[in-house]
Design an enzyme around this catalytic site. Structure first.
Site, PDB file in Angstrom:
ATOM      1  N   GLY A 128       0.803  -1.216   0.000  1.00  0.00           N
ATOM      2  CA  GLY A 128       0.000   0.000   0.000  1.00  0.00           C
ATOM      3  C   GLY A 128       0.837   1.267   0.000  1.00  0.00           C
TER       4      GLY A 128
ATOM      5  N   LEU B 295       0.443   3.661  -2.178  1.00  0.00           N
ATOM      6  CA  LEU B 295       0.859   3.404  -3.560  1.00  0.00           C
ATOM      7  C   LEU B 295       1.429   4.652  -4.238  1.00  0.00           C
ATOM      8  CD1 LEU B 295      -2.275   1.287  -4.568  1.00  0.00           C
ATOM      9  CD2 LEU B 295      -0.039   0.456  -3.781  1.00  0.00           C
TER      10      LEU B 295
ATOM     11  N   GLY C  19       5.274   3.820  -9.150  1.00  0.00           N
ATOM     12  CA  GLY C  19       5.944   2.534  -9.379  1.00  0.00           C
ATOM     13  C   GLY C  19       4.946   1.390  -9.289  1.00  0.00           C
ATOM     14  N   HIS C  20       4.125   1.407  -8.221  1.00  0.00           N
ATOM     15  CA  HIS C  20       3.099   0.371  -8.076  1.00  0.00           C
ATOM     16  C   HIS C  20       2.102   0.425  -9.239  1.00  0.00           C
ATOM     17  CE1 HIS C  20       4.000   1.082  -3.629  1.00  0.00           C
ATOM     18  NE2 HIS C  20       4.245  -0.204  -3.779  1.00  0.00           N
TER      19      HIS C  20
ATOM     20  N   GLN D  39       7.611  -9.530   7.835  1.00  0.00           N
ATOM     21  CA  GLN D  39       8.835  -9.138   7.128  1.00  0.00           C
ATOM     22  C   GLN D  39       9.514  -7.927   7.761  1.00  0.00           C
ATOM     23  OE1 GLN D  39       6.498  -8.427   3.353  1.00  0.00           O
ATOM     24  NE2 GLN D  39       7.988  -6.794   3.056  1.00  0.00           N
TER      25      GLN D  39
ATOM     26  N   ASP E 286      13.429  -3.477  -5.617  1.00  0.00           N
ATOM     27  CA  ASP E 286      13.714  -4.527  -4.631  1.00  0.00           C
ATOM     28  C   ASP E 286      14.344  -5.701  -5.379  1.00  0.00           C
ATOM     29  OD1 ASP E 286      12.277  -3.585  -1.987  1.00  0.00           O
ATOM     30  OD2 ASP E 286      10.959  -3.072  -3.646  1.00  0.00           O
TER      31      ASP E 286
ATOM     32  N   SER F 180       9.472   5.148  -3.672  1.00  0.00           N
ATOM     33  CA  SER F 180       9.327   4.216  -2.555  1.00  0.00           C
ATOM     34  C   SER F 180       8.309   4.804  -1.600  1.00  0.00           C
ATOM     35  CB  SER F 180      10.667   4.066  -1.830  1.00  0.00           C
ATOM     36  OG  SER F 180      10.477   3.501  -0.549  1.00  0.00           O
ATOM     37  N   SER F 181       7.506   3.948  -0.991  1.00  0.00           N
ATOM     38  CA  SER F 181       6.547   4.445   0.005  1.00  0.00           C
ATOM     39  C   SER F 181       7.288   5.098   1.161  1.00  0.00           C
ATOM     40  CB  SER F 181       5.695   3.286   0.530  1.00  0.00           C
ATOM     41  OG  SER F 181       5.074   2.636  -0.555  1.00  0.00           O
ATOM     42  N   ARG F 182       8.528   4.680   1.400  1.00  0.00           N
ATOM     43  CA  ARG F 182       9.288   5.211   2.542  1.00  0.00           C
ATOM     44  C   ARG F 182       9.857   6.608   2.267  1.00  0.00           C
ATOM     45  NH1 ARG F 182      10.635  -0.612   3.350  1.00  0.00           N
ATOM     46  NH2 ARG F 182       9.895  -1.132   5.428  1.00  0.00           N
TER      47      ARG F 182
HETATM   48  O1  PAF Z   1       7.629  -5.293  -2.020  1.00  0.00           O
HETATM   49  C1  PAF Z   1       6.677  -5.269  -1.215  1.00  0.00           C
HETATM   50  O2  PAF Z   1       5.881  -4.325  -1.152  1.00  0.00           O
HETATM   51  C2  PAF Z   1       6.491  -6.436  -0.265  1.00  0.00           C
HETATM   52  O3  PAF Z   1       7.717  -6.951   0.138  1.00  0.00           O
HETATM   53  C3  PAF Z   1       5.579  -7.538  -0.819  1.00  0.00           C
HETATM   54  C4  PAF Z   1       6.182  -8.185  -2.036  1.00  0.00           C
HETATM   55  C5  PAF Z   1       4.218  -6.952  -1.153  1.00  0.00           C
HETATM   56  C6  PAF Z   1       5.377  -8.624   0.232  1.00  0.00           C
HETATM   57  O4  PAF Z   1       4.810  -8.121   1.401  1.00  0.00           O
END
Ligand code: PAF
Length: 293
Positions: A31, A33, A36-37, A72, A161, A196-198
């Site tokens: 999310g 977004l 990129g997404h 994660q 990533d 990046s969301s960050r």
């Molecule tokens: O890249 C991400 O946003 C996450 O690592 C993913 C692939 C959605 C898994 O939680």
């Protein structure tokens, strides 16, 4: 666009699409977004439509998931403050042409008593695996679960990533998953910063310093294209650019084999990736570029 929050709902939606002969494209996200997404969502429609002209056109159905996956994140990472914007994300998914979005609550993905973890060996050891122990186990576990729930034909992941994409490809190969794992080029801001969301965490000074990541990749690429093949020398070029950026703390800058992520002995004689992770205060950003021989 369907908004789905449970597994049965996703499976029913996909079963109906399959009865029409549709192919299923899937974009897993956490999310908040950005473009990129959205470029992944648009690309997810393409495989079915890009089939040979002699074949009958096949309907493409695109499903995205939005799930901030707790497994994660390490104990001192940003899980609780990870940016979230469900209404905004749903609008963006709609505009990008998604047919459905899966937004599972944590207890749907990890009901109490959940005890299975997926571990990909070797590829998960270096780079982000070294500074984020357990991170890729969480990624693989959730991605395998999502693949199993959605039953997609193709899944798209951003190349920012890079290690994540390599690890997921390996998992899909090793476990014979019937999914085409497809990478998609990094989408960048006008000044080169990878989306990046960050990035939202960066204060204005850090935001300026963060340009050093793409500048470091560009400087290294220029040296490579000028004929430099020493991996340590090329890493030093990138390091010099980042060290000149105020507030930048290098986590890693490494040149590794582009496929296996194994350490590279000099001189470079195979395709490699230059991958880097840099902290600005509490914000850790990653970026990479492939150097093809
Ligand atoms: O890249 C991400 O946003 C996450 O690592 C993913 C692939 C959605 C898994 O939680």
């Amino acid at each position: 666009m369907e908004i789905l929050r449970d597994i049965a709902g996703v499976r029913a939606f996909v079963a109906a699409a399959r009865r029409r002969g549709a192919r299923i494209g899937f974009v897993p996200t956490m999310g908040f977004l950005h473009d990129g997404h959205l470029s992944l969502m648009r690309a997810a429609r393409r495989p079915a439509e890009a089939r040979a002209p002699a074949l009958a056109p096949v309907e493409a159905v695109v499903i995205a998931s939005i799930f901030v996956n707790p497994t994660q994140f390490g104990p001192n990472e940003d899980f609780s403050r990870y940016p979230r914007d469900e209404p905004g994300d749903l609008e963006k998914c709609r505009a990008a042409g998604c047919d459905a979005v899966f937004l599972p609550p944590v207890e749907v993905m990890y009901p109490s008593g959940h005890r299975t973890t997926v571990h990909v060996d070797a590829l998960t050891g270096p780079l982000c695996g070294a500074s984020r122990p357990g991170h890729f186990d969480g990624v693989c576990t959730v991605v395998l679960k999502l693949f199993s729930i959605v039953g997609c034909d193709v899944a798209l992941f951003g190349e920012k990533d890079y290690q994540q994409l390599a690890v997921i490809r390996k998992m899909a190969t090793d476990l014979d998953l019937p999914v085409e794992v497809r990478g998609h080029p990094i989408v960048r801001e006008a000044d080169g910063l990878a989306m990046s969301s960050r990035n939202v965490y960066l204060d204005p000074t850090q935001r300026v310093s963060a340009r050093s990541l793409s500048a470091a990749l560009a400087a290294t690429r220029a040296a490579f294209e000028a004929g430099e093949r020493g991996a340590r020398t090329l890493e030093a070029v990138a390091r010099g650019v980042i060290e000149a950026a105020p507030g930048a703390e290098i986590d890693y800058i490494e040149i590794r084999d582009a496929v296996t992520l194994a350490a590279v002995t000099q001189p470079i004689d195979t395709d490699v990736v230059l991958a880097l992770a840099v902290r600005f205060g509490r914000t850790r950003l990653i970026d990479n570029t492939v150097l093809a021989v």
